[in-house]
Design a protein around this motif. Sequence first.
Motif, mmCIF file in Angstrom:
data_model
loop_
_atom_site.group_PDB
_atom_site.id
_atom_site.type_symbol
_atom_site.label_atom_id
_atom_site.label_comp_id
_atom_site.label_asym_id
_atom_site.label_seq_id
_atom_site.Cartn_x
_atom_site.Cartn_y
_atom_site.Cartn_z
ATOM 1 N N SER A 1 -51.554 -51.276 -48.031
ATOM 2 C CA SER A 1 -52.305 -51.117 -49.275
ATOM 3 C C SER A 1 -53.805 -51.043 -49.005
ATOM 4 N N LEU B 1 -56.012 -53.376 -57.192
ATOM 5 C CA LEU B 1 -55.141 -54.428 -57.737
ATOM 6 C C LEU B 1 -53.938 -54.677 -56.832
ATOM 7 N N ALA B 2 -53.366 -53.601 -56.297
ATOM 8 C CA ALA B 2 -52.228 -53.759 -55.388
ATOM 9 C C ALA B 2 -52.636 -54.546 -54.148
ATOM 10 N N VAL C 1 -53.160 -58.258 -55.175
ATOM 11 C CA VAL C 1 -51.859 -58.880 -55.459
ATOM 12 C C VAL C 1 -51.122 -59.182 -54.151
ATOM 13 N N ASN C 2 -51.200 -58.256 -53.190
ATOM 14 C CA ASN C 2 -50.540 -58.487 -51.908
ATOM 15 C C ASN C 2 -51.181 -59.635 -51.146
ATOM 16 N N PHE D 1 -50.011 -63.106 -53.667
ATOM 17 C CA PHE D 1 -48.645 -63.471 -54.004
ATOM 18 C C PHE D 1 -47.710 -63.285 -52.809
ATOM 19 N N SER E 1 -42.048 -62.019 -54.547
ATOM 20 C CA SER E 1 -42.269 -62.064 -55.993
ATOM 21 C C SER E 1 -42.331 -60.641 -56.553
ATOM 22 N N PHE E 2 -42.435 -60.532 -57.847
ATOM 23 C CA PHE E 2 -42.316 -59.244 -58.538
ATOM 24 C C PHE E 2 -43.563 -58.370 -58.394
ATOM 25 N N LEU E 3 -44.754 -58.942 -58.463
ATOM 26 C CA LEU E 3 -45.983 -58.157 -58.466
ATOM 27 C C LEU E 3 -46.244 -57.385 -57.169
ATOM 28 N N PRO E 4 -46.007 -57.948 -55.988
ATOM 29 C CA PRO E 4 -46.205 -57.147 -54.775
ATOM 30 C C PRO E 4 -45.284 -55.936 -54.691
ATOM 31 N N ILE F 1 -44.398 -54.102 -57.289
ATOM 32 C CA ILE F 1 -45.055 -53.103 -58.131
ATOM 33 C C ILE F 1 -46.238 -52.486 -57.383
ATOM 34 N N GLY F 2 -47.015 -53.324 -56.685
ATOM 35 C CA GLY F 2 -48.127 -52.816 -55.886
ATOM 36 C C GLY F 2 -47.661 -51.897 -54.775
#
Length: 110
Positions: free
Chosen positions: A19, A51-52, A55-56, A59, A63-66, A68-69
């Motif tokens: 990322s 944001l990605a 988030v990486n 978190f 988990s869910f957010l990475p 999505i990133g």
Amino acid sequence: MQGFTGLMWLLSMALIIFSGFALFDAAVRREDAYRAADKKTKLFWLIILGLAFVVNLLFPILSFLPIIGLIATIVYMVDVRPAIRALPGGGRSRRGSSSDGPYGPWNGGR
């Protein structure tokens, strides 16, 4: 259990590097290259990839957010980046001479 933890750490580091590379690549491309390739704006991709990246960093990978990133980063790397690189000049920022116009060097009507 320690082997699983080590594997998750390696995956997390790979995701952060991936990322981060996408964010850096988006930052060095010209703004007009995004419009010429008919993709979203440079600011849009910088925000999404930034944001990605954050988030990486914050978190855990499970988990869910990475995830999505990761999807956003993959979309940039597979769809947007090749379209921009296919343009003349590769969409890279360049510093031309002071006589360069929007369509190339100005030759004074010669």
